[in-house]
Design an enzyme around this catalytic site. Structure first.
Site, PDB file in Angstrom:
ATOM      1  CD  GLU A   6      11.275 -33.748  10.213  1.00  0.00           C
ATOM      2  OE1 GLU A   6      11.398 -32.993   9.235  1.00  0.00           O
ATOM      3  OE2 GLU A   6      10.741 -34.871  10.151  1.00  0.00           O
TER       4      GLU A   6
ATOM      5  CD  GLU B 125      14.928 -32.428   6.999  1.00  0.00           C
ATOM      6  OE1 GLU B 125      13.891 -32.670   6.345  1.00  0.00           O
ATOM      7  OE2 GLU B 125      15.347 -33.159   7.906  1.00  0.00           O
TER       8      GLU B 125
END
Length: 669
Positions: free
Chosen positions: A142, A303
């Protein structure tokens, strides 16, 4: 198809690993992502590498037929590194150095950190680059998340100045482009140029935009550094990806994606503190962004939320049916793999209350059973569903730099870029038109309608494409604040909407920025919106028609009777201009008319029911998703017979779907 979990073997006793793997196999899991936060285990002290824990975990997965995606651990530099090399730490806009103690505590501009990153990635690649169970790599985790996209330290400043030299060549060109004569900001040496730390008022908007571009390019270079190290040692069959978040960060995901085999995405429809999930249209927007990042290529959800999420505050508990519904929505919009976050809720650390498929007690319960059902259903489809074509009729323009420019100068406290993007994306979503989110590099000819929300920061190339597309017969929807700035964040000297005025057939000689509590009224006067009254918030362009016809007018102000929405015939095409932030009650019927006139296929469904199509006509898949948590809904299926491949049942005519129901039907010949 890969369906997996994010697993953290370092967080659990080894005596538990075999039981976890046993339950994963019972569930049908065929891939795990591991290691993205494991640097302190891999390199417990500088230059000493120990991969024994991950060796053991990977072998266990391999023996049980579960493939592995490895994350490089660079989102969490270890404590020994920070103490010995504090120059790697980022600095915020107030000049305060961010401390060790969470994650993402580094600046990509640190040459020291770049070297450490190259070494650990290189060692990992040498260790696992030929391992048969390792199918791919995720770089870092991320990028830019949690406000780590911008750093304002001395090394960042030096690199920013170097980047500006590359971009402008001379200070004379930079000064002219930025307009530094304003407030006596003319630079006579490169070293005088600051990073935009806190000032009393506001920085030059051109400097701010270039700083965002620099930060994005710095992350591109850092990602490329990791990709290059991986490619020295990994097998060609192993892929390289990164799990993006799309929250207005100073990242250019599309540019970074050029160095990746495909992109990944972390899908959290609800997060800590939220009383309910974000809207279905907002979730759809993010999936369309993912698919558009590599111009239509499929992506992984690395995710996928599987339980209540939160750090210090816990969010909404997903209801029975949500996990399947969100999984189906992702695949319907282009996801080719789903990896649920996480396998089991952690008992310690910041993410203790990020619940997974298993909760803290490690026992299989409702969520386990729901994921098991999803995986069993997916086995019926095989790869046919994810391999089916996705063909959009409607394109919606998105440029991260336009987002940054709006963040720099939102002009109204009511303005939020995502909200305004959604305002003009959602009406197409509501009638189930198939949409792409595109950037300036895509060609427009294959689309029947192109929507361009709040095109504040213009790009000459895209503007030229729009004009050619409209004149050749395309349909364009423009909105308020279009054509205001050039690519350097400098206001145009043309009457608004600037270079788009001719195809829009209008002039905007005045406008009003509406703040909190200010509401205007717009009334439709022609076509599908005739007689419809809507509140107008955020912004009001006072539109003067030149060749355009008026579809709606303002009410209740000194500019009552002034045009608010127009339509113009230009060449063989049509351009609509929506001059204010009107409500869905007006935009939806307007879009229905626009899409029908352009020949775009739509499906009428009740509120919160989403229908998506993939595949060739006559053998396509249709997903039906009811996002309503309370009520079942009925609607008319498109013509033909539609079979549920899981049960074999065939449907036609009126179809009812229960609350939080999700089903994939296949068209029968």
């Amino acid at each position: 198809m890969y369906i997996g979990v994010d697993y953290y073997p370092e967080q659990w006793p080894k005596t538990r690993w075999s039981e976890d793997v046993r339950m994963m196999k019972e569930l049908g899991i065929n891939v795990v992502r591991i290691a993205e936060f494991g640097w302190s285990l891999m390199e417990p002290e500088e230059g000493t590498y120990d991969f024994s824990l991950y060796d053991e975990a990977i072998e266990l997965f391999a023996k049980n037929g579960i493939d592995v995606v490895l994350g490089t651990p660079t989102a969490t530099p270890p404590a020994w590194m920070v103490r010995r090399y504090p120059d790697i730490l980022p600095v915020d806009e107030n000049g305060i150095t961010i401390s060790f103690g969470a994650r993402r505590h580094y600046t990509v501009n640190s040459t020291t950190y770049q070297e450490f990153s190259k070494k650990i990635v290189n060692e990992m690649a040498k260790r696992y680059g030929q391992h048969p169970a390792v199918i791919g790599w995720q770089t870092d985790n991320e990028y830019g998340h949690e406000k780590s996209d911008r750093s304002y330290g001395d090394e960042d400043r030096a690199r920013f100045q170097d980047w500006l030299k590359e971009q402008y060549g001379t200070l004379e060109k930079l000064n002219e482009t930025w307009g530094t004569v304003f407030w006596s900001q003319t630079y006579t040496e490169w070293e005088q140029i600051p990073v935009p730390r806190k000032v009393y008022q506001e920085h030059n908007p051109s400097l701010l935009l270039d700083f965002d571009r620099f930060c994005a390019e710095a992350y591109n270079r850092y990602n490329r550094l990791q990709v290059d190290e991986l490619k020295k040692h990994i097998d060609e069959r192993q892929f390289i990806t990164h799990n993006f978040v799309y929250t207005g960060l100073a990242l250019n995901q599309k540019e970074m994606a050029k160095d990746l085999d495909f992109i990944s995405f972390d899908n959290y429809p609800v997060w800590g503190g939220l009383p309910e999930p974000i809207t279905p249209g907002n979730i759809a927007r993010q999936h369309d962004l993912c698919r558009g990042t590599k111009s239509g290529k499929g992506y992984w959800v690395m995710e996928e939320l599987s339980g209540a999420q939160g750090w210090s505050r816990i969010g909404y508990l997903p209801r029975p049916g949500h996990l399947q519904l969100w999984t189906y929505q992702a695949i319907s919009r282009g996801a080719e793999a789903i990896v649920y976050f996480r396998w089991r809720a952690a008992r310690f650390g910041t993410e203790e209350f990020c619940h997974g498929i298993l909760d803290h007690d490690g026992k299989p319960k409702r969520k386990f059973d729901e994921v098991k059902k999803v995986i069993e259903n997916m086995k019926v489809f095989g790869d046919d569903w994810i391999a089916a074509d996705y063909k959009a009729d409607v394109a919606v323009y998105h440029d991260p730099e336009n987002d940054w420019a709006w963040q720099i100068q939102p002009q109204s406290e009511m303005f939020n870029y995502v909200n305004e993007f959604l305002r003009f994306y959602e009406p197409a979503y509501a009638v189930n038109a198939i949409t792409d989110i595109i950037s300036e590099v895509e060609e427009l000819n294959s689309y029947k309608v192109v929507v361009v929300p709040v095109y504040f920061l213009t790009k000459p190339g895209f503007t030229d494409k729009l004009k050619a597309y409209a004149n050749a017969g395309g349909t364009v929807i423009l909105t308020y604040r279009s054509g205001v700035k050039d690519e350097h964040n400098v206001v145009t000297d043309q009457t608004l909407p600037g270079d788009l005025a001719e195809i829009a057939g209008i002039e905007v000689n005045e406008y009003e920025s509406l703040q909190s509590g200010q509401v205007n009224q717009v009334e439709g006067v022609q076509g599908a919106i005739e007689g419809i009254m809507s509140d107008a918030t955020v912004w009001c362009d006072l539109v003067d028609p030149v060749t355009a016809e008026v579809l709606a007018e303002y009410r209740n102000t000194f500019y009552s009777g002034q045009a608010a929405i127009t339509r113009n015939r230009t060449g063989k095409g049509t351009v609509y201009y929506v001059g204010s932030a009107v409500e869905p009650a007006m935009l939806r019927p307007l879009y229905k008319e626009v899409l029908a006139d352009a020949g775009v296929a739509t499906v009428e469904t009740p509120e919160n029911v989403e229908v998506l199509f993939r595949g060739e006509s006559g053998s396509e898949f249709m997903s039906v998703l009811n996002h309503d948590t309370d009520a079942a809904h009925s609607f008319e299926l498109p013509e033909g017979k539609w079979q549920d491949p899981v049960t074999g049942e065939v449907y036609e005519g009126t179809f009812e779907i229960g609350s939080l129901g999700s089903i994939v039907l296949k068209k029968q010949q």
